[in-house]
Structure formats: structure tokens, C-alpha cells
Design a protein around this motif. Structure first.
Motif, mmCIF file in Angstrom:
data_model
loop_
_atom_site.group_PDB
_atom_site.id
_atom_site.type_symbol
_atom_site.label_atom_id
_atom_site.label_comp_id
_atom_site.label_asym_id
_atom_site.label_seq_id
_atom_site.Cartn_x
_atom_site.Cartn_y
_atom_site.Cartn_z
ATOM 1 N N TRP A 298 0.822 -1.213 0.000
ATOM 2 C CA TRP A 298 0.000 0.000 0.000
ATOM 3 C C TRP A 298 0.854 1.260 0.000
ATOM 4 C CZ3 TRP A 298 0.756 3.501 3.853
ATOM 5 C CH2 TRP A 298 1.373 3.040 5.016
ATOM 6 N N TRP A 299 2.122 1.138 0.401
ATOM 7 C CA TRP A 299 3.012 2.287 0.446
ATOM 8 C C TRP A 299 3.305 2.854 -0.950
ATOM 9 C CZ3 TRP A 299 6.812 0.004 -2.317
ATOM 10 C CH2 TRP A 299 7.023 -1.371 -2.133
ATOM 11 N N LEU A 300 2.979 2.113 -2.009
ATOM 12 C CA LEU A 300 3.095 2.682 -3.346
ATOM 13 C C LEU A 300 2.168 3.885 -3.517
ATOM 14 C CD1 LEU A 300 3.257 -0.594 -5.485
ATOM 15 C CD2 LEU A 300 5.116 1.027 -5.061
ATOM 16 N N HIS B 130 0.909 9.525 -4.599
ATOM 17 C CA HIS B 130 0.077 10.653 -4.171
ATOM 18 C C HIS B 130 0.867 11.705 -3.389
ATOM 19 C CE1 HIS B 130 -3.211 13.018 -2.632
ATOM 20 N NE2 HIS B 130 -2.927 12.687 -1.382
ATOM 21 N N ASP B 131 1.531 11.284 -2.317
ATOM 22 C CA ASP B 131 2.192 12.252 -1.441
ATOM 23 C C ASP B 131 3.382 12.922 -2.117
ATOM 24 O OD1 ASP B 131 0.338 11.212 0.223
ATOM 25 O OD2 ASP B 131 1.708 10.610 1.815
ATOM 26 N N TYR B 132 4.181 12.131 -2.856
ATOM 27 C CA TYR B 132 5.386 12.692 -3.483
ATOM 28 C C TYR B 132 5.252 12.852 -4.990
ATOM 29 C CZ TYR B 132 7.420 11.728 1.054
ATOM 30 O OH TYR B 132 7.681 11.708 2.401
ATOM 31 N N GLY B 133 4.416 12.022 -5.616
ATOM 32 C CA GLY B 133 4.236 12.123 -7.054
ATOM 33 C C GLY B 133 3.184 13.122 -7.477
ATOM 34 N N LEU C 263 -6.988 8.552 -8.232
ATOM 35 C CA LEU C 263 -6.190 7.882 -9.257
ATOM 36 C C LEU C 263 -5.095 7.028 -8.634
ATOM 37 C CD1 LEU C 263 -5.813 10.691 -11.956
ATOM 38 C CD2 LEU C 263 -7.158 8.587 -12.125
ATOM 39 N N ALA C 264 -4.445 7.553 -7.586
ATOM 40 C CA ALA C 264 -3.400 6.780 -6.916
ATOM 41 C C ALA C 264 -3.984 5.527 -6.274
ATOM 42 C CB ALA C 264 -2.701 7.640 -5.869
ATOM 43 N N GLY C 265 -5.162 5.662 -5.652
ATOM 44 C CA GLY C 265 -5.813 4.499 -5.060
ATOM 45 C C GLY C 265 -6.202 3.474 -6.105
ATOM 46 N N ALA C 266 -6.740 3.954 -7.227
ATOM 47 C CA ALA C 266 -7.122 3.043 -8.299
ATOM 48 C C ALA C 266 -5.900 2.339 -8.883
ATOM 49 C CB ALA C 266 -7.860 3.815 -9.397
ATOM 50 N N ALA C 267 -4.792 3.086 -9.031
ATOM 51 C CA ALA C 267 -3.567 2.480 -9.559
ATOM 52 C C ALA C 267 -3.061 1.379 -8.630
ATOM 53 C CB ALA C 267 -2.497 3.545 -9.748
ATOM 54 N N LEU C 268 -3.144 1.616 -7.316
ATOM 55 C CA LEU C 268 -2.716 0.591 -6.353
ATOM 56 C C LEU C 268 -3.587 -0.659 -6.469
ATOM 57 C CD1 LEU C 268 -1.144 -0.422 -3.876
ATOM 58 C CD2 LEU C 268 -2.786 0.801 -2.443
ATOM 59 N N VAL C 269 -4.901 -0.474 -6.572
ATOM 60 C CA VAL C 269 -5.809 -1.620 -6.676
ATOM 61 C C VAL C 269 -5.547 -2.394 -7.962
ATOM 62 C CG1 VAL C 269 -8.228 -2.282 -6.967
ATOM 63 C CG2 VAL C 269 -7.598 -0.613 -5.212
ATOM 64 N N LEU C 270 -5.391 -1.678 -9.078
ATOM 65 C CA LEU C 270 -5.146 -2.353 -10.351
ATOM 66 C C LEU C 270 -3.821 -3.109 -10.336
ATOM 67 C CD1 LEU C 270 -6.399 0.356 -12.880
ATOM 68 C CD2 LEU C 270 -7.488 -1.830 -12.336
ATOM 69 N N PHE C 271 -2.801 -2.500 -9.744
ATOM 70 C CA PHE C 271 -1.511 -3.177 -9.663
ATOM 71 C C PHE C 271 -1.611 -4.426 -8.786
ATOM 72 C CE2 PHE C 271 2.942 -3.351 -7.877
ATOM 73 C CZ PHE C 271 3.516 -3.828 -9.045
#
Length: 563
Positions: free
Chosen positions: A93-95, A100-103, A109-117
Motif C-alpha cells: 500500500w506504500w506505493l 500521491h504524497d510525493y508524485g 487515481l493513486a488508489g485506483a492504480a494501487l488496486v489495479l496493480f
């Protein structure tokens, strides 16, 4: 522990009735929810949980027992996929923090990217579970087997083999992402001793096999026995059925606990006095001009604070191109190395100057200064991070959603010369590279001067103060076990640590602090079996057993009456 499908037959359903019901039987949705929760619980077996390898063994035994409830390869694959998704979405989950925090990516979108990955990563345990279902005789040619499933010897070996191949594929396809490989918690578990023999995937193979054998023993204990009026005979029969898988499981656990006493490598050359630096430079400041100047000044002061045989900075500690290195830094550090006899490894950006004066082929590099020499050692990162250091084809739109100031880097050679510190060769790697054990082993095996010490220079500030720091340290410990060599880690925010050749952390700094570690490190020589053969051993054994299962598994089950 959950009953396998065969419990229906044991509770009064005849074999004929079971065969008639099996093709139409479906699993409730909560079955997959339980598998997902088991996968999430498995995250707790990884660092920072102490001795998580034992917890992982219990979870894998439950997972295998839960798989035996499935009705065919489709439900088995869905169960394995649910387990994997639960593990990955809670384990990496740290991705989200980096995106989000640094990118700067929007939270949805960041949450969706994590779920898809995580869904992508879950395809590999789903594949392993589906392949196991075929090879265990649970399904044949995509159709349900007429017989219900029960844990068997070839089913246990098929589970271990399918799981190991699935994890290897996850670490190889699309440049690989072997983070959270099931062998890592075993650095403090019962199978750590197998690491120098078969590597992290082989350790995962042992874990899966023992878990399956435990379930096999449990099921055989619970099966009714025809006593013919003699309770003693019934007890003896039950014991005779339970003991073989149980004895093998206990023997493998005992072997894993005793193998660390085997010395695969031996001390070589004089011990080194090493200083590992942790500057704790904030990620959001690192590539701003003021932050870059502050970082260079800080590391110049830390390097020249006191001498050592080897001083190591984190990845890109000097966040400029080597051609743009400030003169005061290079003069101060060079003079310090010459006058104190200190060898220095520092992270910076590399590049190639064209005849026109342009700089191309940027690299993420480590540069080494040797006392009394003007030759600059250089190591260029070979295994680059997708989306961080190179953009996969067709994904530039995704990277454009983030504000990460990194682009496409050039790759260094797969095997590069070691950095010589006195007479001790030191093999270096950068950040993400040390999660690929085969590549570390190859750098030792194919080098003209095999390294006696491993060094990892990294920057995990992208992921904040999360479990990623402890997980990466656990991965580094596995590399020490696999190669029989000490591993030194210099990180920006943590966890900076020194690990001996047996995988023990002998010194470490608290994360998000500024400081250094001073430690004596003894290099080693010689090759472990894993350094010699890499992943070839576990892959060859696994593929042979899976082929055997495909060819003969269902026939064996029929001849043995589904035993």
C-alpha cells in the motif's frame, strides 16, 4: 482447520452421490472473502513482525486447506487470486504514498492504480492455484474430476511447485516485481537454512510443501477408519496414515533449523571498518536547488567527519550529474580520502558527454574514490524501476500524471566490476536491485574477482515512514543468506543497517534520523549452492513435478481410490 471437499463423503454422502453432486457444486461468495482476509493476514508475517515465518506457515496451511474446498480449476484460481489480492493490496500500500504524497497524483487515481496493480500481482497466485488444481487431479482438461479432492502426496508437491513457479514468474515478467515473495518472512522462520541452497523461491517451495503436508496429515487423522470391532486397530491404522506426511513435514522443518550451522563460505581478507551514512534529506527538497545544495554540504560534512576503510552514502545522495559535481565537494572529499586512506562510495547521476558537448544516457550511479588514485570507480544501475527510472511503452500518460523528476535512464551492464577496498572486492547495487537474488548471485558467479562484501545504496524516502523500510531490510537479509556474504545498506531515510553473512542485523539506525553506523565487517569467499546454480534448481524440480502431475496425477488418484 477447514474441511476439504471430501468431508461430504465422510458425513454420510456416498461416493456415487458425491460424484453426481460435484459438477454442479458452487462455492459461496464468502469463501473468496475468507481467502482475501487470509491473504491480508499474511502481510503480518512480513517485517516488521518478529519471527513472522512461523505465522506464515500457519497461514499457508490454512490457505491450502481452503483451496481443498474448491470444486475445480476456476474456483481454485479465484481462491488463489483472492488470497494474493489481499496480500498485495495490504503489503504494498506504500506505493500510494509515492504516487500521491510525493508524485502529486490525485488520491482517487493513486488508489485506483494501487488496486489495479494489486489485481495484476494477484494473477500469479491465481495461476499457481489453477495449475495446482490440474496437477493434483482435481481437474482434468478444464473439466471437473469425477472424484472429490483430498490432499495427496503428489497434490502437496504440485502445490509447492506451482507456487514457486508462480512467484518466479512474478519476479520475471515485465522486468519483475518479486516484493513480498513468500520466502522472505522465513529469514526468521523455520526454513531460513534452505536460502543458501535454493534461494528465496526455493524457501517458498519448502514453505508451501510443508503447509500442504500438515493439511494432509490433519485430513487423514479426521477420516473415519473401518475398525472391524477393534478400536486398537483403528487407532493404529489412523496413525499409519498420518505419520508419513507428518514425519516428512517435521523433518523438513528440522533440516531448515539445522542447515544454518553449515558454513557455505569462509572469511576472506582482513575485516573492514565501514561507515554507513544516513542524511535524512526530505524527498520534497531533494531536487530543488536549495535542497540540493544543502544535501551536498551535509554529505560532504558527514563523509569527512572521520575516516574508515569504506564510507558509503545513500542513492543519489549528491543529486547532480557527476560532470556538475561542485569543486569544493570533490576537492574536500578527494583530499580526505588521500590523507586518511578512506575509500568512498557516493551516489550521484551519471551521463555520457557527446562530441557536441551534450549529456546523454543518464544513469543512476555510484561513484567510488580510492585513496591515492585519480581513477573514479563507477557502477551504473542495471535493473531499473518501471515508472520511476524508465517508462514502459504506452505508459507516458501515466507518468505525466505525477510530478516525479525522473525520466528514462540508461541501463548499466548486468555484471560490473567490483569496487576494491584495500584487497577486498565489494559488489554494489542500487535500491530496487537487491530484490532480485538471481542477479546478485550472478554478479558474484560471473565476476573475474568475486566480491566478498555486498553494498546496497538506496533511497526509500519516496515511500514515507511505512512498512516498506522494514520489508526492504528483510529482503537484504535474504540476500546475505543466499550468498553467504555480509550486506551493507546506506539509505537516505532508513533503514541503514549492517548485516552479517548469516543474515543477522549487527547494527542499524533508527529511520528518519541523521547519523552514521561504524561497524567492522568481515568479507567472505566461496560460493553457496544458490550462487552456483541460481534459481535453476527450484525451477527444474518444480517443472518436472508439475509435468508429472499433469501426466499422471488423475490416474494415480483413481488407482489409489482417491487417497
Amino acid at each position: 482447520m477447514a474441511d476439504p471437499i471430501t468431508s461430504r463423503a465422510r458425513r454420510g454422502v456416498t461416493s456415487t452421490e458425491t460424484q453426481a453432486q460435484a459438477p454442479g457444486r458452487t462455492l459461496p461468495r464468502w469463501h473468496y472473502l475468507v481467502a482475501l482476509l487470509a491473504g491480508a493476514a499474511n502481510t503480518l508475517s512480513f517485517a516488521p513482525t518478529p519471527h513472522g515465518g512461523w505465522l506464515e506457515l500457519a497461514i499457508f496451511a490454512f490457505f491450502f486447506a481452503w483451496l481443498t474446498r474448491t470444486t475445480g480449476w476456476k474456483s481454485a484460481a479465484l481462491t488463489g487470486g483472492a488470497f494474493g489480492f489481499g496480500n498485495f493490496v495490504t503489503g504494498v500500500w506504500w506505493l500510494y504514498v509515492s504516487m500521491h504524497d510525493y508524485g502529486g497524483m490525485a488520491a482517487p487515481l493513486a488508489g485506483a492504480a494501487l488496486v489495479l496493480f494489486s489485481l495484476y500481482l494477484a494473477l500469479y497466485p491465481a495461476l499457481a492455484a489453477g495449475v495446482w488444481s490440474f496437477c493434483a487431479g482435481h481437474a482434468s482438461n478444464g473439466k471437473l474430476n469425477e472424484l472429490p479432492f483430498s490432499p495427496t502426496w503428489h497434490g502437496a508437491f504440485a502445490f509447492a511447485s506451482a507456487w514457486a513457479v508462480g512467484e518466479w514468474l512474478r519476479g520475471y515478467v515485465f522486468t519483475g516485481f518479486p516484493w513480498l515473495a513468500s520466502g522472505y518472512p522465513q529469514v526468521d522462520g523455520p526454513f531460513a537454512g534452505f536460502a543458501p541452497v535454493v534461494g528465496v523461491y526455493g524457501v517458498g517451495w519448502m514453505l508451501a510443501l510443508v503447509a500442504a503436508l500438515i493439511v494432509q496429515a490433519w485430513v487423514r487423522w479426521r477420516e473415519p477408519v473401518e475398525a472391524n470391532g477393534n478400536a486398537g486397530n483403528a487407532g493404529n491404522t489412523r496413525t499409519a496414515r498420518v505419520m508419513p506426511p507428518l514425519v516428512v513435514a517435521l523433518a523438513l522443518i528440522a533440516a531448515g533449523l539445522m542447515l544454518p550451522w553449515v558454513a557455505w563460505t569462509q572469511p576472506s581478507n582482513a575485516a573492514l571498518h565501514v561507515r554507513l551514512l544516513q542524511g535524512n534529506v526530505k524527498q520534497e527538497m531533494k531536487f530543488e536547488e536549495a535542497g540540493m545544495v544543502a544535501a551536498i554540504n551535509e554529505y560532504q560534512q558527514m563523509i569527512t567527519e572521520k575516516p574508515a576503510d569504506l564510507i558509503v552514502t545513500p542513492e543519489t545522495a549528491i543529486p547532480v550529474l557527476i560532470q556538475q559535481l561542485p569543486l569544493p565537494f570533490s576537492q574536500a572529499v578527494g583530499h580526505f580520502a588521500d590523507t586518511t586512506g578512506s575509500a568512498i562510495l557516493f551516489g550521484a547521476l551519471g551521463g555520457t558527454v557527446t562530441p557536441e558537448g551534450r549529456i546523454t544516457d543518464f544513469t543512476n550511479s555510484l561513484f567510488g574514490i580510492t585513496p591515492g588514485s585519480r581513477d573514479l570507480y563507477r557502477y551504473d544501475k542495471h535493473h531499473l524501476v518501471p515508472f520511476g527510472e524508465f517508462v514502459p511503452w504506452g505508459f507516458h500518460w501515466f507518468v505525466n500524471l505525477m510530478n516525479i523528476p525522473l525520466g528514462d535512464f540508461a541501463r548499466g551492464p548486468a555484471v560490473q566490476k567490483p569496487f576494491m577496498v584495500h584487497n577486498q572486492p565489494v559488489a554494489v547495487d542500487i535500491c530496487y536491485e537487491d530484490i532480485f537474488g538471481e542477479e546478485i548471485a550472478r554478479s558474484i558467479r560471473e565476476s573475474d574477482t568475486p566480491a566478498g562484501v555486498l553494498v546496497n545504496s538506496t533511497n526509500l524516502a519516496w515511500f514515507g515512514d511505512t512498512i516498506a523500510l522494514d520489508q526492504h531490510l528483510q529482503i537484504a537479509r535474504m540476500r546475505s543468506l543466499e550468498t553467504g556474504r555480509p550486506m551493507l545498506r546506506a539509505t537516505n531515510t532508513g533503514t541503514t543497517a549492517a548485516i552479517d553473512a548469516y543474515g543477522n542485523v549487527i547494527a542499524r539506525l533508527a529511520p528518519y534520523t541523521v547519523g552514521s553506523i561504524d561497524v567492522m565487517v568481515q568479507g567472505t569467499s566461496g560460493n553457496t549452492p544458490y550462487v552456483t546454480s541460481g534459481n535453476n534448481t527450484v525451477l527444474a524440480v518444480s517443472l518436472f513435478l508439475l509435468a508429472f502431475g499433469f501426466a499422471f496425477g488423475p490416474g494415480i488418484r483413481r488407482r489409489n481410490g482417491n487417497r
